[in-house]
Design an enzyme around this catalytic site. Structure first.
Site, PDB file in Angstrom:
ATOM      1  CB  ILE A 139      -0.967   0.053   1.208  1.00 51.22           C
ATOM      2  CG1 ILE A 139      -0.219   0.120   2.539  1.00 51.22           C
ATOM      3  CG2 ILE A 139      -1.953  -1.082   1.179  1.00 51.22           C
ATOM      4  CD1 ILE A 139      -1.078   0.602   3.702  1.00 51.22           C
ATOM      5  CG  ASP A 140       3.899   1.372   2.784  1.00 48.07           C
ATOM      6  OD1 ASP A 140       2.765   1.604   3.240  1.00 48.07           O
ATOM      7  OD2 ASP A 140       4.748   0.691   3.392  1.00 48.07           O
ATOM      8  NE  ARG A 184       7.284  -0.352   6.675  1.00 47.97           N
ATOM      9  CZ  ARG A 184       7.108  -0.929   7.848  1.00 47.97           C
ATOM     10  NH1 ARG A 184       7.573  -0.384   8.932  1.00 47.97           N
ATOM     11  NH2 ARG A 184       6.476  -2.077   7.938  1.00 47.97           N
ATOM     12  CD  GLU A 235       2.898   4.456   8.946  1.00 47.36           C
ATOM     13  OE1 GLU A 235       2.214   4.034   9.895  1.00 47.36           O
ATOM     14  OE2 GLU A 235       3.378   3.700   8.069  1.00 47.36           O
ATOM     15  CG  LEU A 285     -10.106   0.902   9.180  1.00 49.38           C
ATOM     16  CD1 LEU A 285     -10.830   2.204   9.496  1.00 49.38           C
ATOM     17  CD2 LEU A 285     -11.107  -0.243   9.072  1.00 49.38           C
TER      18      LEU A 285
HETATM   19  O1  F6P Z   1       4.189  -1.561   4.707  1.00 50.98           O
HETATM   20  C1  F6P Z   1       2.811  -1.562   4.893  1.00 50.98           C
HETATM   21  C2  F6P Z   1       2.447  -1.007   6.229  1.00 50.98           C
HETATM   22  O2  F6P Z   1       1.042  -1.022   6.354  1.00 50.98           O
HETATM   23  C3  F6P Z   1       3.004   0.375   6.541  1.00 50.98           C
HETATM   24  O3  F6P Z   1       2.304   1.401   5.885  1.00 50.98           O
HETATM   25  C4  F6P Z   1       2.907   0.384   8.040  1.00 50.98           C
HETATM   26  O4  F6P Z   1       3.859   1.252   8.632  1.00 50.98           O
HETATM   27  C5  F6P Z   1       3.213  -1.030   8.411  1.00 50.98           C
HETATM   28  O5  F6P Z   1       2.953  -1.824   7.268  1.00 50.98           O
HETATM   29  C6  F6P Z   1       2.411  -1.565   9.562  1.00 50.98           C
HETATM   30  O6  F6P Z   1       2.859  -2.863   9.839  1.00 50.98           O
HETATM   31  P1  F6P Z   1       2.118  -3.837  10.865  1.00 50.98           P
HETATM   32  O7  F6P Z   1       0.919  -4.411  10.156  1.00 50.98           O
HETATM   33  O8  F6P Z   1       3.146  -4.860  11.148  1.00 50.98           O
HETATM   34  O9  F6P Z   1       1.707  -3.017  12.038  1.00 50.98           O
END
Ligand code: F6P
Length: 360
Positions: A139-140, A184, A235, A285
């Site tokens: 998704i990033d 990320r 984030e 979500l």
């Molecule tokens: O790399 C996809 C992602 O959803 C990032 O956007 C996010 O920082 C991270 O994974 C969250 O990871 P987890 O599901 O391990 O909390």
């Protein structure tokens, strides 16, 4: 025995994984090949092996179904990421284990669906002799070598919908609303959704922000009789000279868990403006639910192309969306370097042209 290929999903899940699985299985069946789906990421290839034979006649509803029917993992022995930008080397016994697992099942090629972490592992497996091709997922949207990864469009749709909803409640209450989105260390989701959802302020990791700049925007809006402000913050965004905001305890040998910047920004703005401010964290979500129609099409093209790559024995390659169509690049061209939002690129210039505050 009929020819066989394998498929594995790794890293965080996202909308469209099942659509790729479906497309690979169908395209393989058209060639008379059987598809083996390994369960729980690369671990499923090792002894004791865990896999399912995917029968394309029985694959109902996969085009629209979120998550992955094969399960996935972004922790454990096959996780590549140990910190910001650092990648772990895979121990030789794991590479040998994967090779042996593939040979045992007579698999001619493995489709690895993953982001930077899983495809970095995929590259190491390929270098160790595993015939593997990649499909870019996250998704990033932070993978090089492809204009877009699948899952990104669905996450942007989710974030845009959230902004639409926050817009009306912000306006009703004359509040500042701060929406935190994932991504990320890349601001793709924030900038796309911010532009699509009419945000007044977009904060991305690529452009460290100052509160002064955001305050100016809020004041300008007040003067124009707009008593609410809609902010989207990635984030990984941070104040100039500041640190990333993280949530949870930092576990050694793992990437930091980002999160909490929206609350920080909302508290600071409430303090400085005297206006009510609220934070909303969209979180996972963005990774759930059905893929958008764009992602469904992209996943289907990616899956079919991955089978073509195996047929052509173009191992060590990843399918890639190149704007005018789908081709492929070497996995090495895609991994190990984050594709971030260019601060002078098209979307940022559009935002500036519209008077959207980027916190500069
Ligand atoms: O790399 C996809 C992602 O959803 C990032 O956007 C996010 O920082 C991270 O994974 C969250 O990871 P987890 O599901 O391990 O909390």
């Amino acid at each position: 025995m009929s020819e066989r290929i394998g498929i594995v999903t790794g890293g965080g899940d996202c909308p469209g994984l099942n659509a790729v699985i479906r497309a690979v299985t169908k395209a393989a069946a058209k060639r008379g090949w059987e598809t083996i789906g390994f369960l729980g990421g690369y671990e499923g290839i090792l002894e004791p092996q865990r896999y399912v034979a995917l029968d394309y006649q029985k694959l109902g509803s996969l085009l629209t179904r979120g998550g992955t029917i094969l399960g996935t993992a972004n922790r454990g022995r096959f996780s590549a990421k140990v910190g910001h930008g650092e990648t772990r080397s895979l121990p030789q016994e794991l590479i040998d284990g994967v090779k042996a697992g593939m040979q045992k099942l007579n698999i001619r090629g493995l489709v690895s669906i993953g982001g930077d972490g899983s495809l970095s592992i995929g590259q190491q497996l390929f270098e160790g002799g595993v015939p593997l091709v990649g499909v870019p997922k996250t998704i990033d949207n932070d993978l090089e070598g492809t204009v877009m990864t699948f899952g990104f469009d669905s996450a942007v749709a989710c974030a845009t919908d959230a902004l639409d909803r926050l817009h009306t409640t912000a306006e009703s209450h004359n509040r500042i609303m701060v929406l935190e989105v994932m991504g990320r260390y890349a601001g793709w989701i924030a900038i796309y959704a911010g532009v699509a959802g009419g945000a007044d302020v977009i904060l991305i990791p690529e452009i460290p922000f100052s509160y002064g700049s955001i305050l100016t925007k809020v004041r300008e809006r007040e003067m124009a009789d707009k008593h609410f402000t809609l902010i989207v913050v990635a984030e990984g965004a941070r104040e100039k000279g500041g640190e990333f905001v993280t949530s949870g305890k930092q576990v050694s040998n793992r990437e930091a868990r980002l999160g909490g910047i929206a609350a920080t920004v909302a508290a600071e703005l409430e303090e400085r403006t005297g206006k009510e401010a609220r934070a909303c964290v969209l979180g996972h979500l963005q990774r759930g639910g059905s893929p958008t129609s764009f992602d469904r099409a992209l996943c289907t093209i990616f899956g079919a192309e991955a089978v073509e790559l195996i047929a052509a024995e173009k191992f060590g390659h990843m399918v890639a969306y190149q704007g005018s169509g789908v081709g492929s690049v070497k996995i090495t061209e895609a991994v190990g370097k984050l594709k971030t939002v260019p601060p002078e690129g098209g979307f940022v210039r559009t935002a500036r042209a519209l008077g959207i505050c980027l916190g500069e």
